[in-house]
Design an enzyme around this catalytic site. Structure first.
Site, mmCIF file in Angstrom:
data_model
loop_
_atom_site.group_PDB
_atom_site.id
_atom_site.type_symbol
_atom_site.label_atom_id
_atom_site.label_comp_id
_atom_site.label_asym_id
_atom_site.label_seq_id
_atom_site.Cartn_x
_atom_site.Cartn_y
_atom_site.Cartn_z
ATOM 1 N N LYS A 1 0.796 4.065 -2.868
ATOM 2 C CA LYS A 1 1.019 5.385 -2.597
ATOM 3 C C LYS A 1 1.271 6.138 -2.911
ATOM 4 O O LYS A 1 1.170 7.124 -2.941
ATOM 5 C CB LYS A 1 0.340 5.522 -1.104
ATOM 6 C CG LYS A 1 -1.541 4.878 -1.175
ATOM 7 C CD LYS A 1 -2.701 5.583 -2.272
ATOM 8 C CE LYS A 1 -3.907 4.642 -2.073
ATOM 9 N NZ LYS A 1 -4.838 5.968 -2.072
ATOM 10 N N TYR B 1 0.412 -1.132 -0.562
ATOM 11 C CA TYR B 1 0.333 -0.063 0.026
ATOM 12 C C TYR B 1 0.829 1.291 0.112
ATOM 13 O O TYR B 1 0.522 2.072 -0.353
ATOM 14 C CB TYR B 1 -0.960 -0.400 0.514
ATOM 15 C CG TYR B 1 -1.573 1.481 1.458
ATOM 16 C CD1 TYR B 1 -2.970 0.770 0.553
ATOM 17 C CD2 TYR B 1 -1.667 2.062 2.116
ATOM 18 C CE1 TYR B 1 -4.274 1.930 1.129
ATOM 19 C CE2 TYR B 1 -2.682 3.557 2.427
ATOM 20 C CZ TYR B 1 -3.931 2.527 1.158
ATOM 21 O OH TYR B 1 -4.535 4.354 2.153
HETATM 22 N N1 LIG Z 1 -10.187 5.915 5.260
HETATM 23 C C1 LIG Z 1 -8.629 6.442 5.108
HETATM 24 O O1 LIG Z 1 -8.289 6.388 6.736
HETATM 25 C C2 LIG Z 1 -7.939 6.733 4.113
HETATM 26 C C3 LIG Z 1 -7.021 7.451 3.975
HETATM 27 C C4 LIG Z 1 -5.501 7.710 3.153
HETATM 28 C C5 LIG Z 1 -6.155 7.307 2.265
HETATM 29 N N2 LIG Z 1 -7.194 6.725 1.661
HETATM 30 C C6 LIG Z 1 -7.042 6.089 0.218
HETATM 31 O O2 LIG Z 1 -8.975 6.891 -0.010
HETATM 32 C C7 LIG Z 1 -9.042 6.526 -0.894
HETATM 33 C C8 LIG Z 1 -10.886 5.784 -0.586
HETATM 34 O O3 LIG Z 1 -10.937 5.264 0.467
HETATM 35 P P1 LIG Z 1 -11.756 5.175 1.813
HETATM 36 O O4 LIG Z 1 -11.436 4.596 2.892
HETATM 37 O O5 LIG Z 1 -13.226 5.774 1.565
HETATM 38 O O6 LIG Z 1 -12.035 3.207 1.162
HETATM 39 P P2 LIG Z 1 -13.319 2.143 0.611
HETATM 40 O O7 LIG Z 1 -14.526 2.497 2.198
HETATM 41 O O8 LIG Z 1 -12.903 0.721 1.058
HETATM 42 O O9 LIG Z 1 -13.980 2.704 -0.401
HETATM 43 C C9 LIG Z 1 -13.038 2.208 -1.449
HETATM 44 C C10 LIG Z 1 -13.912 2.232 -2.811
HETATM 45 O O10 LIG Z 1 -13.128 1.920 -3.769
HETATM 46 C C11 LIG Z 1 -12.828 1.289 -4.891
HETATM 47 N N3 LIG Z 1 -12.960 0.050 -5.570
HETATM 48 C C12 LIG Z 1 -12.331 -0.880 -4.625
HETATM 49 N N4 LIG Z 1 -11.416 -1.949 -5.553
HETATM 50 C C13 LIG Z 1 -11.882 -1.201 -6.519
HETATM 51 C C14 LIG Z 1 -11.529 -2.023 -8.301
HETATM 52 N N5 LIG Z 1 -10.501 -2.667 -8.286
HETATM 53 N N6 LIG Z 1 -12.155 -0.734 -8.833
HETATM 54 C C15 LIG Z 1 -12.353 0.466 -9.043
HETATM 55 N N7 LIG Z 1 -13.133 0.313 -7.717
HETATM 56 C C16 LIG Z 1 -12.691 -0.355 -6.610
HETATM 57 C C17 LIG Z 1 -14.799 0.568 -3.864
HETATM 58 O O11 LIG Z 1 -16.232 0.007 -5.126
HETATM 59 P P3 LIG Z 1 -17.301 -1.375 -4.432
HETATM 60 O O12 LIG Z 1 -17.818 -0.496 -3.247
HETATM 61 O O13 LIG Z 1 -17.347 -1.687 -5.383
HETATM 62 O O14 LIG Z 1 -15.791 -2.113 -4.222
HETATM 63 C C18 LIG Z 1 -15.225 1.435 -3.193
HETATM 64 O O15 LIG Z 1 -16.286 2.153 -3.779
HETATM 65 C C19 LIG Z 1 -8.249 4.919 -1.411
HETATM 66 O O16 LIG Z 1 -7.083 5.090 -2.183
HETATM 67 C C20 LIG Z 1 -7.965 4.571 -0.275
HETATM 68 O O17 LIG Z 1 -6.571 4.185 0.346
HETATM 69 C C21 LIG Z 1 -8.055 6.526 2.783
#
Ligand SMILES: NC(=O)c1ccc[n+]([C@@H]2O[C@H](COP(=O)([O-])OP(=O)(O)OC[C@H]3O[C@@H](n4cnc5c(N)ncnc54)[C@H](OP(=O)(O)O)[C@@H]3O)[C@@H](O)[C@H]2O)c1
Length: 246
Positions: free
Chosen positions: A158, A154
């Site tokens: 990133k 990851y």
């Molecule tokens: N949450 C945090 O603390 C955090 C911190 C830093 C960065 N981020 C980044 O922010 C972004 C969103 O994170 P989140 O926490 O909102 O994640 P999340 O709630 O797990 O949602 C992930 C989203 O990505 C979609 N997805 C996953 N695999 C995919 C694929 N192979 N093709 C197309 N779509 C895909 C999922 O679609 P489905 O619903 O259809 O599965 C979902 O809509 C990510 O890049 C994550 O790394 C998150």
């Protein structure tokens, strides 16, 4: 300069978590949102049902596959006639120490988190440069700046997004396209709340602001970068982490 209202944005993973907050913020600004998702069709339907007045389209596909990315970009341009803003938000994590991480665990996380942003950016570039306008926003992570135990795949993906952002920003700087990254800290979504309770408590104890962030706190920075007036900001990284990393 120009108005964001009436523009078209593709938000990958735009139906859950941070992506959902981004989609909703852009909808509030009058943007036509094309929301990408992979498996959760229910969540996708909920987004559309919650905004009956808005022009939202849904696009299923696996961003880890170049052919899906090309198809989705084509669909969005065909259905909306244009694509102004690409938010590369979708991401996954498969957390294991390097000793336990299989090559497949590595490949899958790099493909979805990093290659997906490349495939989609590549597929939309001609369209944006021909129209002399575009905004690409890559959702990276604080982990791409610090690394983390159990997250080598990851963190590498990133960090890789920063290199992609800067290189693409240089390649498109004279063509009206800006490319920036956003690096959230720990945001309250399923990705984070799925962590074991004890680990989560430890993380929160390290955040100077004393709490997890919210999706809308990320969305407001994305909205700012997506605005046509943010035309002199490119190749940058915006941290949103409650002081966790400075
Ligand atoms: N949450 C945090 O603390 C955090 C911190 C830093 C960065 N981020 C980044 O922010 C972004 C969103 O994170 P989140 O926490 O909102 O994640 P999340 O709630 O797990 O949602 C992930 C989203 O990505 C979609 N997805 C996953 N695999 C995919 C694929 N192979 N093709 C197309 N779509 C895909 C999922 O679609 P489905 O619903 O259809 O599965 C979902 O809509 C990510 O890049 C994550 O790394 C998150």
């Amino acid at each position: 300069m120009g108005e964001i209202k009436g523009q078209v944005a593709l938000v990958t993973g735009g139906t859950r978590g941070i992506g959902l907050a981004i989609s909703e913020r852009l909808v509030e600004r009058g943007v036509k949102v094309a929301a990408g998702y992979s498996r959760d069709a229910e969540a996708a339907k909920r987004l559309v049902d919650a905004h009956p007045e808005a022009d939202i389209t849904l696009h299923q596909g696996n961003i880890g596959r170049a052919e899906d990315c090309e198809r989705v970009i084509g669909e969005v341009i065909e259905q909306h006639g244009r694509l102004d803003i690409l938010v590369n938000n979708a991401g996954i994590n498969i957390d294991k120490t390097v000793r336990k991480m299989s090559p497949e665990d590595w490949d899958q996380v790099v493909r979805v988190n990093l290659s997906g942003a490349f495939y989609l950016s590549r597929a939309v570039l001609n369209h944006m440069t021909e129209r002399k306008h575009g905004r690409i926003i890559n959702i990276s992570s604080v982990i791409g700046l610090t690394g983390n135990v159990g997250q080598a795949n990851y963190a590498a993906a990133k960090s890789g997004l920063f290199g992609l952002t800067m290189s693409l920003a240089l390649e498109t700087a004279k063509k009206g396209v800006t490319v920036n990254s956003v690096a959230p800290g720990f945001i309250e979504t399923e990705m984070v709340t799925a962590m074991p309770e004890k680990a989560l408590e430890k993380v929160i104890a390290q955040i100077p602001v004393g709490r997890l962030g919210r999706g809308d706190e990320v969305a407001r920075v994305v909205e700012f970068l997506a605005d046509p007036d943010s035309s002199y900001i490119t190749g940058e990284v915006y941290g949103i982490n409650g002081g966790l990393y400075m």
